[in-house]
Design a protein around this motif. Structure first.
Motif, mmCIF file in Angstrom:
data_model
loop_
_atom_site.group_PDB
_atom_site.id
_atom_site.type_symbol
_atom_site.label_atom_id
_atom_site.label_comp_id
_atom_site.label_asym_id
_atom_site.label_seq_id
_atom_site.Cartn_x
_atom_site.Cartn_y
_atom_site.Cartn_z
ATOM 1 N N GLN A 313 0.877 -1.167 0.000
ATOM 2 C CA GLN A 313 0.000 0.000 0.000
ATOM 3 C C GLN A 313 0.918 1.221 0.000
ATOM 4 O OE1 GLN A 313 -2.730 1.728 -0.741
ATOM 5 N NE2 GLN A 313 -4.066 0.487 0.544
ATOM 6 N N GLN A 316 0.762 4.711 1.918
ATOM 7 C CA GLN A 316 0.943 4.656 3.362
ATOM 8 C C GLN A 316 2.396 4.436 3.752
ATOM 9 O OE1 GLN A 316 -1.576 1.814 5.311
ATOM 10 N NE2 GLN A 316 -3.469 2.605 4.422
ATOM 11 N N SER A 385 -4.605 8.055 -3.553
ATOM 12 C CA SER A 385 -5.614 7.724 -2.553
ATOM 13 C C SER A 385 -5.431 6.274 -2.105
ATOM 14 C CB SER A 385 -7.012 7.910 -3.140
ATOM 15 O OG SER A 385 -7.995 7.343 -2.288
ATOM 16 N N THR A 386 -5.457 6.050 -0.825
ATOM 17 C CA THR A 386 -5.325 4.677 -0.316
ATOM 18 C C THR A 386 -6.615 3.896 -0.483
ATOM 19 O OG1 THR A 386 -5.942 5.436 1.906
ATOM 20 C CG2 THR A 386 -3.592 5.352 1.379
ATOM 21 N N LYS A 387 -7.707 4.589 -0.752
ATOM 22 C CA LYS A 387 -9.009 3.928 -0.855
ATOM 23 C C LYS A 387 -9.069 2.969 -2.033
ATOM 24 C CE LYS A 387 -13.968 4.891 -1.204
ATOM 25 N NZ LYS A 387 -15.010 5.948 -1.322
ATOM 26 N N ASP A 388 -8.509 3.381 -3.182
ATOM 27 C CA ASP A 388 -8.611 2.548 -4.376
ATOM 28 C C ASP A 388 -7.256 2.352 -5.038
ATOM 29 O OD1 ASP A 388 -8.249 5.126 -5.188
ATOM 30 O OD2 ASP A 388 -10.008 5.228 -6.471
#
Length: 445
Positions: A313, A316, A385-388
């Motif tokens: 990821q 992050q 974006s870490t969301k997607d």
């Protein structure tokens, strides 16, 4: 001493760059002591999927990235050029000769010590680049997850089959590149509508290899051929089997669908099915792919397969120099960092080497400019974006917009249409990228 773990494309490039700058490099590779689900040799920079480094179009993202890497004396691109095979306007290589060339360069470099070992708990008293790729071993993956405090991510990736050139019926197939760009470098197998429907029915009914983790997604840019077919009966005709730009010399027209095969070795005895990565069982592959006209007697040098890939990821964990933000002396390069593609992986190894070289000289970090393709890719990894977040290729869309008015879009549309606008934008991005890179290299020396 600088420790590089993994002799794939990223690790090989990083080792070469650092050794050429006078650093003593320990390059640790676990093969053949430990095997992966996809590799078959103990050589450096083994290409297990495609044999292509993508488009040579100078104004495409990959064309600009290659120019940036060549300016920085990339070992990977040098060996690729020395072992290239015909592939239209793309850079493709004889994967065995390419890997041998990279291995020879690394093993004979006086500043590189090659070690065969399974690294599971690296000593971070030395600057360390982790370049173990998407098939990082479970113990090392667990260590990385624990030390960064961030769980890793996974996706399924698939490999296309390779067939013997002499088993292809050239009374049916013909040699050509799409729109005749780059010469007659591809073997093209044409299908009429009835043949396409028959092939599609067989493909959809064929037995697939089981997946061990049903929650792991596929990588959308490299879907298995049968998964694409699941999405609709016309999907393949608008994807890997699109006939656009390929005139069948027997009819003078585009066929209903086409399967392209790209040369895989310098001698030309093996060709791979372009875009035909698959998770079909081997017996099913032999049966189904022989429905393709021209491949009725195909002999397979390698069947397709599927394996699970691991990546971080990145937003992050990493900054724009590929340094692990929470861990001193640790950088991550290659596909493990969240880039996708052989070219992007090698570029990441080059970038990590530049960062480690500065750190070893007690100089502050200096990210590549966002105006370069390499810099834009690394900036995206660090700030997405870490969301997607998912594996990322080099794309012009990651670059900062060009200044207003730099390109006469209206005039170009009137004179040459959207293609002219695209070409002009690409050329402007290339000019700006290479100028930015030159300024960056002057500053970093």
């Amino acid at each position: 001493m600088i420790h590089i773990i993994g002799a794939g494309l990223a690790g090989s490039e990083a080792a070469w760059q650092l050794a050429n700058r006078g650093h003593q490099v320990l390059l640790t590779e676990m093969r053949p002591l430990c095997h992966t689900a996809a590799h078959t040799t103990d050589q450096a920079a083994e290409m297990v999927c495609s044999n292509s480094f993508k488009s040579d179009d100078p104004n495409s993202a990959t064309g600009i990235l290659k120019a940036e890497m060549q300016r920085m004396d990339s070992l990977i691109l040098r060996c690729a050029e020395d072992t290239r095979v015909p592939a239209g306007n793309s850079l493709a290589v004889d994967r065995v000769a390419f890997s041998s060339a990279v291995t020879q360069a690394l093993r004979t470099h006086p500043n590189i010590r090659w070690e065969t070992a399974h690294a599971t708990d690296p000593d971070l008293n030395h600057p360390t680049i982790l370049a173990t790729g998407p098939l990082t071993s479970e113990p090392l993956t667990a260590w990385l997850s624990a030390i960064t405090g961030c769980g890793q991510l996974h996706f399924y990736d698939a490999i296309a089959p390779i067939v013997d050139r002499d088993s292809i019926d050239m009374d049916i197939a013909w040699m050509a590149a799409r729109y005749d760009k780059g010469g007659p470098d591809f073997i093209n197998c044409p299908l009429n509508k009835s043949q396409y429907e028959t092939f599609l029915d067989a493909l959809l009914a064929a037995e697939r290899a089981p997946l061990h983790d049903l929650d792991t997604p596929y990588f959308e840019a490299c879907l298995p051929i049968e998964v694409m077919a699941d999405r609709g009966r016309e999907t393949l005709r608008h994807g890997p089997m699109k006939p656009v730009g390929l005139d069948d010399p027997r009819t003078g027209h585009w066929p209903h669908a086409v399967v392209q095969l790209r040369q895989d070795t310098l001698a030309g005895e093996h060709f791979n099915l372009v875009g035909f990565q698959t998770r079909l069982k081997w017996g099913a592959q032999k049966e189904v792919f022989r429905f393709i006209p021209g491949l009725a007697q195909a002999e397979f040098a390698r069947f397709g397969s599927i394996h699970r890939n691991t990546y971080l990821q990145a937003p992050q964990v990493l900054d724009s120099t590929l340094h692990v933000k929470s861990v001193p002396n640790l950088w991550v390069a290659g596909q493990l960092s969240g880039v996708e593609g052989y070219l992007e992986s090698a570029a990441g190894g080059l970038a990590a080497a530049f960062a480690v070289n500065r750190a070893a000289r007690n100089l502050p970090a200096l990210p590549f400019p966002k105006e370069t393709v390499l810099g834009s890719l690394l900036h995206y990894l660090a700030h997405a974006s870490t969301k997607d977040f998912g594996p990322t290729n080099a794309m012009l869309g990651l670059l900062p917009p060009l200044p207003d008015g730099e390109i006469d879009i209206r005039g170009l549309k009137r004179s040459g249409g959207l293609r002219a606008v695209k070409a002009a934008k690409g050329a402007a991005h290339r000019q700006r990228a290479l100028a930015s890179l030159e300024a960056h290299l002057r500053e970093s020396n």
